[in-house]
Design an enzyme around this catalytic site. Structure first.
Site, mmCIF file in Angstrom:
data_model
loop_
_atom_site.group_PDB
_atom_site.id
_atom_site.type_symbol
_atom_site.label_atom_id
_atom_site.label_comp_id
_atom_site.label_asym_id
_atom_site.label_seq_id
_atom_site.Cartn_x
_atom_site.Cartn_y
_atom_site.Cartn_z
ATOM 1 N N CYS A 14 -41.926 38.630 96.156
ATOM 2 C CA CYS A 14 -41.488 37.257 95.975
ATOM 3 C C CYS A 14 -40.299 36.901 96.858
ATOM 4 C CB CYS A 14 -41.062 37.023 94.519
ATOM 5 S SG CYS A 14 -42.281 37.480 93.303
ATOM 6 N N GLY A 32 -44.241 35.389 99.858
ATOM 7 C CA GLY A 32 -45.222 35.206 98.790
ATOM 8 C C GLY A 32 -46.021 33.948 99.012
ATOM 9 N N ASN A 68 -37.507 38.701 92.297
ATOM 10 C CA ASN A 68 -38.096 39.403 93.427
ATOM 11 C C ASN A 68 -37.867 40.885 93.217
ATOM 12 O OD1 ASN A 68 -39.036 40.267 95.944
ATOM 13 N ND2 ASN A 68 -37.055 39.939 96.920
ATOM 14 N N GLY A 69 -38.938 41.671 93.270
ATOM 15 C CA GLY A 69 -38.838 43.102 93.065
ATOM 16 C C GLY A 69 -39.916 43.595 92.126
ATOM 17 N N TYR A 127 -40.872 45.047 108.588
ATOM 18 C CA TYR A 127 -41.916 44.025 108.484
ATOM 19 C C TYR A 127 -41.589 42.847 107.572
ATOM 20 C CZ TYR A 127 -46.330 41.887 106.975
ATOM 21 O OH TYR A 127 -47.314 40.997 106.649
#
Length: 487
Positions: A21, A48, A122-123, A269
């Site tokens: 996310c 995302g 996020n995670g 990336y």
């Protein structure tokens, strides 16, 4: 609810590890916080593409709008106009915990003893089932909020824990009590009716930054999101830090000691090239990875090309170091990232061609170095090599600006099992044969780490090395259990 039409791993030409996310939050009285959040999420869209949402507060009431799809597909002026207030939280999602459906879109929304909370995450937590058991003990079988409405995310569990925090006097106190019980990777941006909060796990696996607006403050997953809305970068939110933002400005409270282990795959990336992490520009790191790759794996060739766009900075670095001319050998169709066509066998075969097309006049008869950032499952490289051969390439030398991905990630990247990773069962020569290249070279772990300028001790390299900052039990994962090792 809109039709998602998400590309499967089989069809998706971006055969990479995907991050869960991107999160964004703003506290800015007098500003159009919904529009600021919209543009911030636009900058974070790469983190995302399954769903997106925005919640706002006017001090008395929280309003929220979220749906499946891209930010540009979900929001228009009619959706943004009612989202008034001086605080906002936004989120873009890629699923790692919880399936891809509307109920799992974020921000989550839930009642607490102190008001309402809207939360984006996020995670990936590695003790979700244990936390869910605690929620059930506190709330009983009749689950409320997002969990009661069918959400299956670890984010909904965090929201439920805050909702069951009857033994605290404020949301801040509840957060300080609950955050230390979360194991894994989390950057959280959340709010109640009057305050914006941001928190980062003690390892700092995922980036989170603070920015300044003339009329307020912004928190975001990446510095690029600050740039797009005209905010000034202030600092990174520290691992183990809870930041509270209201009319008094930002206030910092620590809920755990910092043990920095930033994810190195952000440099390889995940992050945008125009983002900075720990003071280091991501583009500069990727360019240096390409230079190191040229030193470690030289080859006689006519041109260097990139797998766009993620392989481009490293390909430029490889060309600069090697002296081999850089050329645009592949054209990327920027409008293909999602499709509503069902993944039939024909479409699987054409999947890579939907996104990349070789330039025959550049490639034909040439010895080519193709630079990409990683090989995960090998599907993309196999199809790409085949396509370049059909375009007349004389030789194809694949160079990868990260080491072989051999281990799954439990901290927010979609490397689910070792069985999915081509490098977990094959050596370099076997991978080279599998994808059909003339030669294959991966950067060394030492070369990759040096390119970040971050000490190895402050990086998580688990997907390459198998050394996890938090102990994990792979057998538990195979049995469908939390990977967390019980203390």
């Amino acid at each position: 609810m809109q039709n998602d039409g998400r590309l499967t791993h089989v069809l998706d030409p971006e055969d990479k590890g995907q991050d869960e996310c991107g999160v964004f939050g703003v506290w800015a009285p007098g500003e159009d916080v919904a529009s600021l959040t919209y543009f911030g999420l636009y900058a974070l869209q790469h983190r995302g593409q399954e769903s997106a949402g925005i919640a706002t507060s006017n001090g008395k009431q929280i309003l929220i709008y979220k749906d499946m799809g891209l930010v540009s597909q979900i929001f228009n002026e009619d959706h943004l106009h009612p989202l008034t207030g001086h605080i906002a939280v936004g989120h873009v999602r890629y699923a790692t915990t919880g399936k891809s459906h509307w109920q799992n879109a974020q921000p989550t929304l839930g009642p607490t003893p102190f008001g309402t909370v809207a939360l984006g995450h996020n995670g990936n937590l590695i003790n979700t089932q244990a936390l869910m058991a605690k929620v059930r003990d506190d709330a009983g079988e009749d689950l409320t909020g997002e969990l009661g409405r069918g959400s299956s995310t670890d984010t909904a569990v965090i929201t439920a824990l805050l909702g069951a925090a009857d033994n605290y006097d404020s949301l801040e106190e509840a957060a300080l009590g609950i955050l230390p019980t979360l194991k894994g990777a989390f950057t959280l941006v959340f709010m109640d009716e009057g305050t914006l909060y941001a928190a980062r796990d003690p390892y700092g696996f995922r980036p989170l930054v603070l920015g300044r607006l003339s009329a307020g403050w912004v928190v975001a997953s990446e510095t690029a999101a600050l740039d797009i809305i005209g905010a000034t970068f202030v600092r990174e939110i520290e691992p183990g830090e809870l930041l509270i933002i209201n009319e008094a400005g930002p206030r910092s409270v620590r809920f755990a000691d910092a043990t920095p282990k930033g994810c190195i795959f952000e440099y390889v990336y995940l992050a945008r090239p125009d983002t900075k992490i720990a003071g280091r520009g991501v583009n500069a790191s990727r360019n240096e990875m390409g230079r190191a790759l040229a030193r470690e794996h030289p080859v006689d060739a006519d041109i260097v090309i990139a797998t766009p766009d993620s392989g481009t900075p490293a390909a430029i670095g490889y060309a600069q170091e090697s002296g081999i001319p850089y050329a645009q050998g592949l054209v990327k169709n920027a409008y293909v990232g999602r499709t509503f066509i069902q993944p039939t066998q024909t479409m699987r075969q054409l999947g890579i061609r939907l996104k990349l097309n070789p330039m025959r006049e550049v490639i034909e008869g040439k010895r080519i170095v193709v630079v990409d950032d990683s090989i995960v499952r090998g599907n993309t490289q196999r199809a790409l090599v085949r396509m370049l051969r059909e375009a007349g390439a004389a030789e194809i030398h694949v160079r990868i600006s990260s080491p072989p991905v051999e281990w799954p990630c439990y901290f927010g990247i979609d490397f689910a099992t070792r069985a999915e990773l081509i490098a977990s069962g094959l050596n370099v020569d076997e991978i080279c044969q599998s994808i059909g290249a003339n030669t294959l070279g991966f950067i060394s772990p030492e070369g990759m780490i040096a390119a970040t300028t971050i000490p190895e001790s402050k990086l998580c390299t688990a997907c390459f090395s198998g050394k996890y900052p938090i102990p994990v039990d792979h057998a538990k994962v195979a049995a469908g259990l939390d990977p967390a090792v019980e203390e």
